[in-house]
Design a protein around this motif. Structure first.
Motif, PDB file in Angstrom:
ATOM      1  N   THR A 243       8.279  15.126  79.684  1.00 44.47           N
ATOM      2  CA  THR A 243       8.762  14.360  80.830  1.00 44.47           C
ATOM      3  C   THR A 243      10.276  14.237  80.743  1.00 44.47           C
ATOM      4  O   THR A 243      10.820  13.937  79.668  1.00 44.47           O
ATOM      5  N   ILE A 244      10.969  14.458  81.853  1.00 47.56           N
ATOM      6  CA  ILE A 244      12.432  14.366  81.871  1.00 47.56           C
ATOM      7  C   ILE A 244      12.857  12.907  81.772  1.00 47.56           C
ATOM      8  O   ILE A 244      12.402  12.053  82.545  1.00 47.56           O
ATOM      9  N   THR A 245      13.747  12.609  80.820  1.00 46.84           N
ATOM     10  CA  THR A 245      14.222  11.237  80.626  1.00 46.84           C
ATOM     11  C   THR A 245      15.690  11.059  80.973  1.00 46.84           C
ATOM     12  O   THR A 245      16.139   9.941  81.234  1.00 46.84           O
ATOM     13  N   GLU A 246      16.465  12.158  80.988  1.00 46.44           N
ATOM     14  CA  GLU A 246      17.893  12.046  81.257  1.00 46.44           C
ATOM     15  C   GLU A 246      18.415  13.410  81.704  1.00 46.44           C
ATOM     16  O   GLU A 246      17.994  14.441  81.170  1.00 46.44           O
ATOM     17  N   ILE A 247      19.336  13.427  82.678  1.00 42.32           N
ATOM     18  CA  ILE A 247      19.892  14.682  83.174  1.00 42.32           C
ATOM     19  C   ILE A 247      21.414  14.601  83.145  1.00 42.32           C
ATOM     20  O   ILE A 247      22.010  13.654  83.662  1.00 42.32           O
ATOM     21  N   ALA A 248      22.040  15.594  82.489  1.00 45.29           N
ATOM     22  CA  ALA A 248      23.492  15.731  82.480  1.00 45.29           C
ATOM     23  C   ALA A 248      23.853  17.090  83.067  1.00 45.29           C
ATOM     24  O   ALA A 248      22.978  17.874  83.434  1.00 45.29           O
ATOM     25  N   ALA A 249      25.145  17.388  83.127  1.00 46.67           N
ATOM     26  CA  ALA A 249      25.589  18.620  83.773  1.00 46.67           C
ATOM     27  C   ALA A 249      25.119  19.866  83.035  1.00 46.67           C
ATOM     28  O   ALA A 249      24.753  20.868  83.654  1.00 46.67           O
ATOM     29  N   GLU A 263      16.368  18.186  73.688  1.00 50.70           N
ATOM     30  CA  GLU A 263      17.288  18.589  74.745  1.00 50.70           C
ATOM     31  C   GLU A 263      16.952  20.003  75.215  1.00 50.70           C
ATOM     32  O   GLU A 263      16.575  20.858  74.413  1.00 50.70           O
ATOM     33  N   VAL A 264      17.116  20.228  76.514  1.00 53.78           N
ATOM     34  CA  VAL A 264      16.840  21.543  77.102  1.00 53.78           C
ATOM     35  C   VAL A 264      17.909  21.841  78.149  1.00 53.78           C
ATOM     36  O   VAL A 264      18.658  20.952  78.570  1.00 53.78           O
ATOM     37  N   LEU A 265      17.956  23.096  78.580  1.00 52.05           N
ATOM     38  CA  LEU A 265      18.849  23.455  79.677  1.00 52.05           C
ATOM     39  C   LEU A 265      18.357  22.824  80.977  1.00 52.05           C
ATOM     40  O   LEU A 265      17.148  22.725  81.209  1.00 52.05           O
ATOM     41  N   GLY A 269      16.396  21.260  90.881  1.00 53.18           N
ATOM     42  CA  GLY A 269      15.372  20.415  91.468  1.00 53.18           C
ATOM     43  C   GLY A 269      14.788  19.380  90.540  1.00 53.18           C
ATOM     44  O   GLY A 269      13.850  18.666  90.908  1.00 53.18           O
ATOM     45  N   ALA A 270      15.317  19.274  89.318  1.00 53.41           N
ATOM     46  CA  ALA A 270      14.765  18.331  88.341  1.00 53.41           C
ATOM     47  C   ALA A 270      15.176  16.909  88.673  1.00 53.41           C
ATOM     48  O   ALA A 270      16.254  16.660  89.227  1.00 53.41           O
TER      49      ALA A 270
END
Length: 362
Positions: A243-249, A263-265, A269-270
């Motif tokens: 599950t996505i918890t945080e999105i950065a550039a 961490e992933v790339l 649309g995420a």
């Protein structure tokens, strides 16, 4: 304009839809592969291109001209079957010459064209032999020569190497690649063998349940699958629900179910809270008794060896993490005299870079 176009093609057998609104194009000189498990529709699609089946809906076009309704013998398309379908009572040269004789090509032209194509497939010295006097690989080359002698625009190959042993298959794969380059004819190849498809193709259409799941270059299909099916079907792959918890550039943080934060790339649309699957190839994962903890951009987990599988060039290890999740990794057997680095229940560490995997949105 593409050499071959398949436009929204459908083929049904009673209530079963074998090919379900498939659209794709194939370029001139391309080695194009239809890949998928049994029953996915790849052979039915090939048979429609050959003229042995007619689409219920959609269009097939070659050089912009419709193929629908054109009988097989009038299509500039030839097929090489898994069974080779050679005439046992004819010599190699007579097998190869047969299509030209049926087309009433003058005898002097037949002789020259047969000699040319036998040289292409390196069978000149076997011209007077019969099929039973040849090896499986040689019979395969005769079948290809017979299909090429009429100079088709497209050569269709239906699992042509499946009857060969592993060593011969590898040799024939190299021969097919070289032959396709030499003759410059478009090859459309059907197989269920992922390794074969990756080795041979310029592009691959991965099919499932009558549809194309992904159409791309082999390296993109392997490294950047567009669906869970493609990730699981192509090679070995760890599929970790997250599950996505945080999105950065430049990256995202995801919580892998029962494992922890990684961490992933980022993916288009995420959104935070969105679920998905982290696809992680075994060869992208480091394995060791201990691993340096201060390597930038790496994620670390501890576990123990649950099982291993010796494959000659590599050993595959199934590592059970502290919470019970099992992850597959591998090590090359490069050290002289040593085949296994770890035994069952050995304590180990795993690590991979944040960009080693590929995140699929649910």
């Amino acid at each position: 304009m593409a050499l071959l176009e398949i436009r929204d093609v459908v083929k049904r057998f009673g209530d079963f839809t074998a090919v379900n609104h498939v659209s794709l194009s194939v370029e001139a000189g391309e080695f194009f592969t239809l890949l998928g498990p049994s029953g996915c529709g790849k052979t039915t699609l090939l048979r429609m291109l050959a003229g042995f089946e007619e689409p219920d809906e959609g269009q097939l076009l070659l050089d912009g001209q419709p193929l629908n309704g054109v009988p097989p013998e009038k299509r500039p398309v030839h097929t090489v079957f898994q069974s080779y379908a050679l005439f046992p009572h004819m010599t190699v040269e007579h097998n190869v010459a047969f299509p030209l004789k049926m087309a009433k090509v003058p005898a002097e032209q037949i002789k020259a064209r047969v000699a040319e194509v036998l040289e292409d497939v390196r069978l000149t010295q076997f011209a007077r032999r019969f099929p039973h006097e040849l090896s499986g690989g040689q019979r395969q080359r005769v079948a290809i020569a017979r299909a090429l002698v009429n100079r088709p625009r497209v050569l269709l190959l239906d699992e042509p190497l499946s009857a060969l042993d592993a060593k011969l298959r590898e040799q024939m794969q190299l021969e097919l690649i070289n032959l396709q380059k030499e003759v410059g004819i478009t090859f459309i190849y059907v197989t269920h063998d992922q390794g074969e498809a990756l080795a041979l193709s310029h592009r691959i259409a991965v099919m499932s349940q009558g549809k194309v799941e992904q159409l791309d270059a082999p390296e993109n299909i392997y490294s950047y699958p567009k669906s869970r099916f493609v990730a699981d079907f192509i090679g070995q792959c760890n599929l970790l629900d997250a599950t996505i918890t945080e999105i950065a550039a430049d990256r995202m943080k995801v919580e892998i179910a029962g494992v922890g934060i990684a961490e992933v790339l980022p993916v288009a649309g995420a959104a935070v809270g969105q679920q998905g699957t982290l696809t992680l190839r075994p060869e992208k994962i480091k394995l060791g008794a201990t691993l340096p903890a201060d390597v930038p951009d790496e994620i670390h987990f501890k576990g123990k060896v649950h099982d291993c599988l010796y494959l000659g060039d590599v050993t595959v290890y199934i590592v059970e993490l502290e919470n019970g999740t099992r992850i597959e990794t591998m090590l090359p057997n490069a050290a002289p005299g040593r085949a296994r680095f770890f035994d069952d229940n050995d304590q180990v560490e795993l690590a991979w870079r944040f960009d080693a995997g590929h995140f699929l949105l649910a």
